[in-house]
Design a protein around this motif. Structure first.
Motif, short mmCIF file in Angstrom:
data_model
loop_
_atom_site.label_atom_id
_atom_site.label_comp_id
_atom_site.label_asym_id
_atom_site.label_seq_id
_atom_site.Cartn_x
_atom_site.Cartn_y
_atom_site.Cartn_z
N ARG A 36 -5.96 -2.60 -5.81
CA ARG A 36 -4.93 -2.72 -4.78
C ARG A 36 -4.82 -4.16 -4.27
N THR A 87 -7.14 4.00 -6.46
CA THR A 87 -8.20 4.25 -5.47
C THR A 87 -9.20 3.09 -5.40
N ASP A 129 0.82 4.16 -2.77
CA ASP A 129 0.62 5.56 -2.41
C ASP A 129 1.78 6.44 -2.90
N GLN A 179 1.48 8.51 -6.08
CA GLN A 179 0.74 9.78 -6.08
C GLN A 179 -0.35 9.82 -7.15
N ASN A 185 0.83 -1.21 0.00
CA ASN A 185 0.00 0.00 0.00
C ASN A 185 0.87 1.26 0.00
N SER A 186 1.99 1.21 0.72
CA SER A 186 2.87 2.38 0.74
C SER A 186 3.51 2.61 -0.63
#
Length: 523
Positions: free
Chosen positions: A441, A436, A408, A411, A404-405
């Motif tokens: 994910r 999103t 993220d 961006q 997840n990092s």
């Protein structure tokens, strides 16, 4: 002309005999106790029938499972190709104290019904030496309807995964000895099974361990003798004979430890979320049919299992692995036979067992830890053979947080996923690729989870037997990131500079041929 007419008439009479009461299907011939050879000229034979009278002589093999119990068959006697009721029929009892030396099958020497240790090669107590077949008491004939008409047959029930029944039959004053199922070379492995799995007489004694490596040139053998592969294993509740031509690997999942809930099965979110197996990548090491998940409930929580020798108690970051000893105490040192899969082997192979009871061969334990007190490592395994004292850890919540990092960090850039296939990185479908969307994910997290579940335990099979790297960078017992193998040190992420570009993940899903060539199970 007269001779020709007589032959035609004789053929007609023979056809009429076959149609009325003759035995159809295969037969089992008696064994000559003196010469140990089949008497192929015997007028008395056996047939095996199922419950509806179908002939299963050429297909029936013994089996046993914890839930279903033993497989049954009806034994019928033939004389001159026609059904006959014998004067007597006796299941020869097993000896009271059979001697096992790891070299010879005592029941073949004695020509008695077998009483192999336990129920299967990996299941049941080694001290259980009960007979591998049972019959009603008294063993009386029962009427069975067959295609050729009604006949008398005798119920026989297997109580073992691969036992041998020895039956004495008397017909018209002559005694006959039969081995069921038929075993022409008397090595404990039925002809039916040998024809498929031991072609060209490749298992003459049953002690052979000649499993081929996944690729040419790799080390052979998997620590399981051909006879013990025939006898087979209980794998997640099902009897599974294995193939002596290909290596077998046994794996057990423990989930969760270090708190909960599990991310690999249970009440909460479960990975993989894409409908594939958690062990799908591991299956590519040999073939999926040769990777055996012991005591595994897919999508559920899994603790200890009776499908190997299991002394596991718990794991936590504070205490490490904890084991129970035979005396009932808890220790951080695994007993020597923890994870043993050949406790009931007739011909045990592997490394020396300090407690006796034959050499040890083991499976691999993968333990889920959901600890998040640190961000790394994401997984860990001791280096060595599966016969060593190593266990694999997969930190599932850390993996979720890490992926997840990385998502993220893109961006908002659209996500792409690549897998290494046929020597190149190939893009795989990822729906909208929107970071999103939870399902997008979760799909990437699922591929990462399968990567680590395959990567960690196979350190124990020495796919990367030496430390790799450069003068400046060490990759440990791994390949460099981006090589494309499941033994790569890490997943690779690439973020395009342009905000309209992509956030790409390169996640291996196969082992390389080099890895497969190093695959080693037996020292």
């Amino acid at each position: 002309m007269k001779r020709h007419a007589w032959l035609i008439h004789g053929a007609f009479v023979l056809t009429a005999c076959v149609a009325v009461g003759a035995v159809e299907g295969g037969v089992i011939y008696p064994v000559n106790p003196a010469t140990r050879a089949l008497d192929l000229n015997s007028s008395v034979t056996l047939s095996l029938l199922d419950v509806v009278g179908g002939d299963v002589t050429d297909s029936w093999l013994p089996s046993w499972e914890p839930a279903a119990g033993g497989r049954t068959v009806y034994v019928a006697v033939n004389s001159m190709g026609r059904p006959v009721t014998p004067t007597s029929i006796i299941l020869v009892p097993s000896p009271a104290s059979p001697a096992f030396d790891g070299v010879a099958n005592p029941f073949l020497d004695l020509l008695t019904t077998s009483a192999y240790p336990g129920r299967c090669t990996n299941f049941g107590s080694p001290t259980d030496l009960s007979a591998d077949y049972t019959t009603p008491d008294p063993w009386a004939g029962q009427p069975i309807d067959t295609v050729g008409g009604p006949r008398t047959a005798y119920l026989l029930t297997s109580q073992d995964c691969g036992g041998m029944a020895v039956i004495h039959v008397a017909v018209e004053g002559t005694n006959y000895t039969f081995v069921v199922p038929q075993d022409s070379n008397l090595n404990g492995i039925p002809d039916i099974w040998e024809t498929k799995f031991c072609p060209s007489n490749s298992c003459p004694t049953g002690r052979e361990d000649n499993d081929s490596a996944p690729v040419a040139g790799g080390p052979s053998g998997d620590g399981i003798a051909a006879f013990d592969e025939y006898r087979g294993f209980i794998v997640s509740g099902r009897h599974t004979p294995t193939d002596p031509r290909q290596k077998d690997l046994f794996v057990h999942l423990v989930n969760p430890q270090c708190g909960g809930p599990s991310l690999l099965g249970g009440a909460g979110p479960t990975y993989p979320s894409d409908g594939t197996s958690l062990f799908a990548n591991l299956d590519t090491l040999i073939t999926g049919s040769q990777i055996h998940t012991l005591g595994y409930v897919r999508g559920g929580e899994n603790g200890t299992t009776d499908e190997w020798v299991d002394w596991f108690v718990s794991f936590s970051q504070q205490t490490g692995f904890q084991y129970r000893t035979a005396a009932g105490t808890v220790t951080g040192t695994p007993p020597a036979d923890d994870r043993r899969i050949n406790a009931n082997a007739l011909f045990p192979l592997g490394i020396s067992n300090p407690a006796g009871g034959g050499p040890l061969q083991k499976g691999l334990r993968v333990t889920e830890c959901v600890d998040t007190s640190a961000t790394s490592p994401l997984g860990t395994t001791g280096i060595g053979a599966p016969t060593g004292g190593d266990n694999s850890l997969v930190y599932t919540q850390r993996i979720v947080n890490y992926i997840n990092s990385l998502i993220d960090a893109g961006q908002g850039r659209r996500l792409r996923l690549f897998a290494f296939e046929n020597g190149a990185w190939v893009q795989r479908p990822l729906g909208s690729g929107s970071p999103t969307q939870i399902d997008v994910r979760d799909y990437i997290i699922s591929q990462a989870m399968k990567f680590y579940v395959a990567h960690e335990p196979t350190h124990s099979t020495r796919l990367t037997p030496t430390v790799e790297g450069t003068n400046k960078t060490s990759y440990g017992y791994h390949h460099a990131p981006g090589t494309g193998s499941l033994m790569d040190q890490a997943i690779v992420q690439k973020i395009d500079k342009s905000a309209s570009g992509f956030n790409s993940f390169y996640i291996p899903s196969f082992y390389s041929s080099g890895d497969q060539g190093s695959f080693r199970l037996l020292d």
